[in-house]
Design a protein around this motif. Structure first.
Motif, PDB file in Angstrom:
ATOM      1  N   UNK A  61       0.963  -1.233   0.057  1.00 28.63           N
ATOM      2  CA  UNK A  61       0.022   0.058  -0.276  1.00 28.63           C
ATOM      3  C   UNK A  61       0.880   1.310   0.100  1.00 28.63           C
ATOM      4  N   UNK A  62       0.687   2.276  -0.792  1.00 27.44           N
ATOM      5  CA  UNK A  62       1.528   3.419  -0.902  1.00 27.44           C
ATOM      6  C   UNK A  62       1.085   4.273   0.366  1.00 27.44           C
ATOM      7  N   UNK A  63       2.470   4.482   1.088  1.00 27.98           N
ATOM      8  CA  UNK A  63       2.407   5.597   2.207  1.00 27.98           C
ATOM      9  C   UNK A  63       2.916   6.891   2.060  1.00 27.98           C
ATOM     10  N   UNK A  64       3.920   6.988   1.297  1.00 31.06           N
ATOM     11  CA  UNK A  64       4.577   8.256   1.087  1.00 31.06           C
ATOM     12  C   UNK A  64       4.926   8.184  -0.276  1.00 31.06           C
ATOM     13  N   UNK A  65       5.476   9.472  -0.851  1.00 35.87           N
ATOM     14  CA  UNK A  65       5.881   9.735  -1.911  1.00 35.87           C
ATOM     15  C   UNK A  65       7.024  10.685  -1.819  1.00 35.87           C
ATOM     16  N   UNK A  66       8.087  10.364  -2.651  1.00 32.98           N
ATOM     17  CA  UNK A  66       9.352  11.226  -2.568  1.00 32.98           C
ATOM     18  C   UNK A  66       9.523  12.104  -3.873  1.00 32.98           C
ATOM     19  N   UNK A  67       9.223  13.492  -3.919  1.00 35.19           N
ATOM     20  CA  UNK A  67       9.172  14.297  -5.263  1.00 35.19           C
ATOM     21  C   UNK A  67      10.222  15.278  -4.907  1.00 35.19           C
ATOM     22  N   UNK A  68      10.909  15.458  -6.174  1.00 28.72           N
ATOM     23  CA  UNK A  68      11.783  16.626  -6.161  1.00 28.72           C
ATOM     24  C   UNK A  68      10.950  17.685  -6.719  1.00 28.72           C
ATOM     25  N   UNK A  69      11.086  18.995  -5.857  1.00 25.83           N
ATOM     26  CA  UNK A  69      10.407  20.297  -6.539  1.00 25.83           C
ATOM     27  C   UNK A  69      11.057  20.691  -7.550  1.00 25.83           C
ATOM     28  N   UNK A  70      10.285  21.194  -8.531  1.00 23.25           N
ATOM     29  CA  UNK A  70      10.792  21.782  -9.750  1.00 23.25           C
ATOM     30  C   UNK A  70      11.812  23.044  -9.214  1.00 23.25           C
ATOM     31  N   UNK A  71      12.879  23.248 -10.113  1.00 18.80           N
ATOM     32  CA  UNK A  71      13.841  24.400  -9.866  1.00 18.80           C
ATOM     33  C   UNK A  71      13.077  25.849  -9.995  1.00 18.80           C
ATOM     34  N   UNK A  72      13.216  26.750  -9.147  1.00 24.91           N
ATOM     35  CA  UNK A  72      12.404  28.119  -9.549  1.00 24.91           C
ATOM     36  C   UNK A  72      13.293  28.955 -10.639  1.00 24.91           C
ATOM     37  N   UNK A  73      12.431  29.429 -11.318  1.00 25.31           N
ATOM     38  CA  UNK A  73      13.183  30.119 -12.178  1.00 25.31           C
ATOM     39  C   UNK A  73      13.958  31.389 -11.775  1.00 25.31           C
ATOM     40  N   UNK A  74      14.884  31.958 -12.494  1.00 25.89           N
ATOM     41  CA  UNK A  74      15.741  32.933 -11.915  1.00 25.89           C
ATOM     42  C   UNK A  74      14.949  34.303 -11.758  1.00 25.89           C
ATOM     43  N   UNK A  75      15.223  35.271 -11.116  1.00 25.14           N
ATOM     44  CA  UNK A  75      14.343  36.488 -10.884  1.00 25.14           C
ATOM     45  C   UNK A  75      14.454  37.057 -12.291  1.00 25.14           C
ATOM     46  N   UNK A  76      13.735  38.087 -12.271  1.00 17.19           N
ATOM     47  CA  UNK A  76      13.368  38.813 -13.657  1.00 17.19           C
ATOM     48  C   UNK A  76      14.578  39.691 -13.409  1.00 17.19           C
ATOM     49  N   UNK A  77      15.102  40.334 -14.403  1.00 21.01           N
ATOM     50  CA  UNK A  77      16.208  41.600 -14.277  1.00 21.01           C
ATOM     51  C   UNK A  77      15.278  42.895 -13.908  1.00 21.01           C
ATOM     52  N   UNK A  78      15.858  43.706 -13.083  1.00 24.85           N
ATOM     53  CA  UNK A  78      15.557  44.834 -12.588  1.00 24.85           C
ATOM     54  C   UNK A  78      15.250  45.805 -13.777  1.00 24.85           C
ATOM     55  N   UNK A  79      13.983  46.767 -13.928  1.00 26.72           N
ATOM     56  CA  UNK A  79      13.877  47.399 -14.825  1.00 26.72           C
ATOM     57  C   UNK A  79      13.920  48.875 -14.238  1.00 26.72           C
ATOM     58  N   UNK A  80      14.973  49.749 -14.863  1.00 22.05           N
ATOM     59  CA  UNK A  80      15.198  51.061 -14.574  1.00 22.05           C
ATOM     60  C   UNK A  80      14.089  51.856 -14.922  1.00 22.05           C
ATOM     61  N   UNK A  81      13.787  52.730 -14.138  1.00 25.87           N
ATOM     62  CA  UNK A  81      12.713  53.779 -14.109  1.00 25.87           C
ATOM     63  C   UNK A  81      11.334  53.266 -13.904  1.00 25.87           C
ATOM     64  N   UNK A  82      11.105  52.354 -13.121  1.00 29.94           N
ATOM     65  CA  UNK A  82       9.938  51.920 -12.706  1.00 29.94           C
ATOM     66  C   UNK A  82       9.230  52.779 -11.620  1.00 29.94           C
ATOM     67  N   UNK A  83      10.037  53.387 -11.082  1.00 33.19           N
ATOM     68  CA  UNK A  83       9.643  54.137  -9.756  1.00 33.19           C
ATOM     69  C   UNK A  83       9.516  55.820 -10.243  1.00 33.19           C
ATOM     70  N   UNK A  84       9.764  55.871 -11.534  1.00 36.64           N
ATOM     71  CA  UNK A  84       9.822  57.407 -12.050  1.00 36.64           C
ATOM     72  C   UNK A  84       8.419  58.225 -11.682  1.00 36.64           C
ATOM     73  N   UNK A  85       8.563  59.221 -11.147  1.00 37.48           N
ATOM     74  CA  UNK A  85       7.277  59.890 -10.855  1.00 37.48           C
ATOM     75  C   UNK A  85       6.434  59.740  -9.687  1.00 37.48           C
ATOM     76  N   UNK A  86       6.996  58.643  -8.842  1.00 38.77           N
ATOM     77  CA  UNK A  86       6.560  57.974  -7.410  1.00 38.77           C
ATOM     78  C   UNK A  86       6.781  59.265  -6.410  1.00 38.77           C
ATOM     79  N   UNK A  87       8.144  60.085  -6.284  1.00 31.94           N
ATOM     80  CA  UNK A  87       8.009  61.092  -5.492  1.00 31.94           C
ATOM     81  C   UNK A  87       7.262  62.231  -5.672  1.00 31.94           C
ATOM     82  N   UNK A  88       6.178  62.575  -4.997  1.00 32.27           N
ATOM     83  CA  UNK A  88       5.342  63.610  -5.283  1.00 32.27           C
ATOM     84  C   UNK A  88       5.674  64.938  -4.539  1.00 32.27           C
ATOM     85  N   UNK A  89       6.446  64.822  -3.452  1.00 28.31           N
ATOM     86  CA  UNK A  89       6.943  66.182  -2.850  1.00 28.31           C
ATOM     87  C   UNK A  89       8.370  66.133  -2.403  1.00 28.31           C
ATOM     88  N   UNK A  90       8.952  67.101  -2.378  1.00 26.98           N
ATOM     89  CA  UNK A  90      10.378  67.173  -1.921  1.00 26.98           C
ATOM     90  C   UNK A  90      10.560  68.574  -1.329  1.00 26.98           C
TER      91      UNK A  90
END
Length: 77
Positions: free
Chosen positions: A33-62
């Protein structure tokens, strides 16, 4: 998918784990009778490279004296 008994798994668990590669599965059984299963989790994809300028315009007051000298550090200047 390979199948091993619980006694074999206890005796060779380290080797079972080391032989697994992503996508492999090992079914552990007790009294055929099956009691357990060993499974290797899939490899995580590498993080996406950062995009420059994504926060542009977010500072409303200085403040006008933002880059002015601080009063607390006047004696060090």
């Amino acid at each position: 998918m390979s199948t091993v008994t619980i006694q074999e798994a206890q005796a060779n668990l380290f080797d079972l784990i080391r032989r697994l590669s992503p996508g492999d599965e090992v079914l552990i059984t007790e009294n055929n009778q099956p009691v357990a299963k060993l499974v290797v989790p899939p490899a995580e994809p590498p993080p996406k490279p950062r995009q420059f300028g994504t926060m542009k315009g977010s500072v409303l007051y200085m403040a006008p004296d933002f880059d002015g000298p601080l009063d607390d550090f006047a004696e060090y200047m």
